[in-house]
Design an enzyme around this catalytic site. Structure first.
Site, short mmCIF file in Angstrom:
data_model
loop_
_atom_site.label_atom_id
_atom_site.label_comp_id
_atom_site.label_asym_id
_atom_site.label_seq_id
_atom_site.Cartn_x
_atom_site.Cartn_y
_atom_site.Cartn_z
N SER A 209 35.80 -54.07 30.39
CA SER A 209 36.20 -54.21 31.77
C SER A 209 35.71 -55.52 32.40
O SER A 209 35.94 -56.56 31.93
CB SER A 209 36.07 -52.91 32.55
OG SER A 209 36.55 -52.92 33.68
N HIS B 80 42.31 -53.74 31.48
CA HIS B 80 42.98 -52.22 31.92
C HIS B 80 44.57 -52.88 32.03
O HIS B 80 45.36 -52.65 33.17
CB HIS B 80 42.73 -52.10 33.30
CG HIS B 80 41.21 -51.78 33.34
ND1 HIS B 80 40.77 -50.52 33.02
CD2 HIS B 80 40.24 -52.34 33.84
CE1 HIS B 80 39.42 -50.56 33.01
NE2 HIS B 80 39.04 -51.61 33.59
N GLU C 7 43.51 -50.67 28.07
CA GLU C 7 42.50 -49.69 28.02
C GLU C 7 42.49 -49.18 26.51
O GLU C 7 43.16 -48.96 25.78
CB GLU C 7 42.67 -48.58 28.88
CG GLU C 7 42.53 -49.07 30.59
CD GLU C 7 42.96 -48.07 31.45
OE1 GLU C 7 42.94 -46.80 31.17
OE2 GLU C 7 42.49 -48.24 32.80
#
Length: 280
Positions: free
Chosen positions: A132, A174, A201
């Site tokens: 992330s 994401h 993800e």
């Protein structure tokens, strides 16, 4: 101390990776970092909950058999010259950046002693990974923030300095879950970089020197503007729509590879030019 044959290895994760089941991506990271002899440091600069987040990864890495796992918590730039932290990085075979806010990572760590130490270990063979926000900081210029689920516009994205482990590209995470294609294209034109990578993800792109392999349940979307024939960047105002013509799009799921030098997917161990789809 286990080295990785002095190859430069990155494990760049799109976020929300599996931590409870087979943990395929984190398992791959531990294996590359030395397996049961791995010494892993967890960099928690991105998060405001360093102990909670760090201990969660300690449990996973210890379950997978890493020999030594420790948290390096840097809340301020002064912490980034800690002799204890620097010693841990010197011994590390794997460095893992957690998620959170990518701007916190660069604000606290960039151009510090810890930053230099991690780059030194990376050059010596230690594996560097990030999820992330920890993925966003891998290029030399990163997406700091921006709108999702929108068409490309100048105002869609804010760029800033990254940590420079994979220069010359733009990375977003994401990706399909948050509809970030417009954001990635905006960043790519603004930078300008040649390649943009959007990582889903529970998916990672594993970089070994100049080759990428995709692992996980989603895909990596690659936008290549090296042969783009046109964009209107110099003709529009801040809130007007960007146009790009002649760029290429590749979508690569688990097991597919990509050559960073030729900017082509690899099928049957050879780079191919006929699997790309023109965009625009």
């Amino acid at each position: 101390m286990v080295e990785s044959n002095f190859k430069r290895q990155l494990v760049i994760i799109g976020g929300a990776e599996d931590k409870e089941g087979d943990s395929q991506i984190l398992r791959d990271f531990v294996r590359r970092a030395g397996g049961t002899k791995a010494h892993i440091v967890i960099m928690t600069a991105a998060t405001e909950l360093p102990r909670e987040v760090g201990e969660n990864y300690i449990r996973v890495f210890e379950r997978l058999g890493a020999e030594n796992v420790r948290i390096i918590d840097t809340e301020t730039r002064e912490d980034a010259s800690s002799s204890t932290a620097l010693e841990a990085i010197h011994k590390a075979t794997g460095v893992f950046f957690t998620g959170g806010d990518q701007a916190r990572i660069t604000n606290i760590l960039k151009d510090t002693e810890i930053d230099a130490a991690i780059h030194k270990r990376f050059a010596e063979g230690a594996v560097v990974a990030g999820t992330s926000a920890g993925a966003a900081v891998m290029p030399d210029k990163m997406i700091v923030e921006g709108d999702s689920q929108t068409h490309p516009r100048i105002e869609t994205v804010e760029m800033g300095p990254g940590l420079g482990f994979l220069p010359g590209v733009v990375i977003d995470q994401h990706f399909s879950q948050r509809g970030r294609l417009g954001r990635l294209i905006s960043a790519l034109i603004l930078e300008p970089a040649v390649l943009g990578f959007g990582i889903d993800e529970n998916t990672a792109m594993v970089v070994t020197d100049n080759q990428i392999e995709v692992i996980g349940e989603g895909a990596v979307t690659i936008v290549d503007e090296s042969e783009a024939t046109y964009n209107n960047m110099g003709e529009i105002l801040k809130d007007e729509s960007l146009a790009i013509c002649g760029a290429k799009l590749h979508i690569l799921p688990h097991g597919f590879k990509f050559d960073l030098k030729t900017r082509q997917p690899i099928l049957n161990n050879s780079s191919v030019a006929n699997v790309s789809v023109p965009v625009g």
